[in-house]
Design a protein around this motif. Sequence first.
Motif, short mmCIF file in Angstrom:
data_model
loop_
_atom_site.label_atom_id
_atom_site.label_comp_id
_atom_site.label_asym_id
_atom_site.label_seq_id
_atom_site.Cartn_x
_atom_site.Cartn_y
_atom_site.Cartn_z
N ASP A 105 21.15 70.67 6.07
CA ASP A 105 20.42 69.64 5.31
C ASP A 105 20.30 68.34 6.12
O ASP A 105 19.29 67.64 6.01
N ALA A 106 21.31 68.04 6.91
CA ALA A 106 21.28 66.80 7.69
C ALA A 106 20.24 66.84 8.80
O ALA A 106 19.89 65.80 9.36
N ASP A 107 19.76 68.05 9.14
CA ASP A 107 18.75 68.18 10.19
C ASP A 107 17.34 67.89 9.69
O ASP A 107 16.42 67.75 10.49
N LEU A 108 17.15 67.82 8.38
CA LEU A 108 15.83 67.66 7.78
C LEU A 108 15.49 66.18 7.66
O LEU A 108 16.27 65.41 7.10
N ASP A 109 14.35 65.79 8.17
CA ASP A 109 13.99 64.37 8.21
C ASP A 109 12.48 64.24 8.01
O ASP A 109 11.71 64.63 8.90
N PRO A 110 12.03 63.71 6.88
CA PRO A 110 10.58 63.59 6.66
C PRO A 110 9.91 62.65 7.64
O PRO A 110 8.74 62.84 7.99
N HIS A 111 10.61 61.61 8.10
CA HIS A 111 10.03 60.69 9.08
C HIS A 111 9.63 61.44 10.35
O HIS A 111 8.49 61.32 10.83
N LEU A 112 10.57 62.22 10.90
CA LEU A 112 10.30 62.94 12.14
C LEU A 112 9.28 64.05 11.89
O LEU A 112 8.38 64.26 12.73
N LEU A 113 9.38 64.75 10.77
CA LEU A 113 8.44 65.83 10.50
C LEU A 113 7.01 65.32 10.44
O LEU A 113 6.11 65.88 11.07
N MET A 114 6.77 64.26 9.69
CA MET A 114 5.41 63.75 9.55
C MET A 114 4.92 63.15 10.86
O MET A 114 3.72 63.21 11.17
#
Length: 227
Positions: A105-114
Amino acid sequence: MPTSYGQFCPVAKAMELLDERWTLLVVRELVAGSRHFNALRRGVPRMSPALLSKRLNTLVRAGVVERRQAGNRITYELTPAGRELEPVIDALGRWGIRWIPELGDADLDPHLLMWDVHRNLAYEAVPDSRTVLKFSFPDVTDAPRDWWLVITTDGVDVCDHDPGFDVLVSVETRLRTLTQVWRGDLTWTAALRSGDLDVRGDPSARKALPRWLKLSPHASTPRPAPA
């Protein structure tokens, strides 16, 4: 100064520079096309500005990055030595997606994804008029849940607040689901069929959306056969 391993081995000498925390990710961002400090920050959103500045200065001193200034505008460019790291970055990405597929879960980041999604759009396939795409992540609690990509002939803006334009297509999904699609771990079609991804808006645009959103450069990497 980077830590010395006290070895003449060229791998050890290279890693004295490159294995400091965040250093290779800064190089990754430069390889991906970021040239300005704020753009680099968006590619490493959990890195402090002070540490980013420190790592850039180290890379400049090492001859891997060149810092250029024109008036008040500062750009960072890979030198020939830095460009030789491009296949290294690519190989690490392909190795990581093949052999370390688990995402916490800590690997998920909407900032980086978008940010990644925005710089891999198929501009030639998107309508010439202003096109606005909205992405909603209902499961996100510690960052903005709603994101917009505003695509024009001048480029694309990533917004975490409503830009006030009509949305052509909206996507609602879990952050993990879209991350898996982006990485190539899950197909767009499978996510739609399972109901984990919901797309609404103009029918023709909904159909075309997967062609507009290119995947990670490493998404096509073959995965090992299940044991």
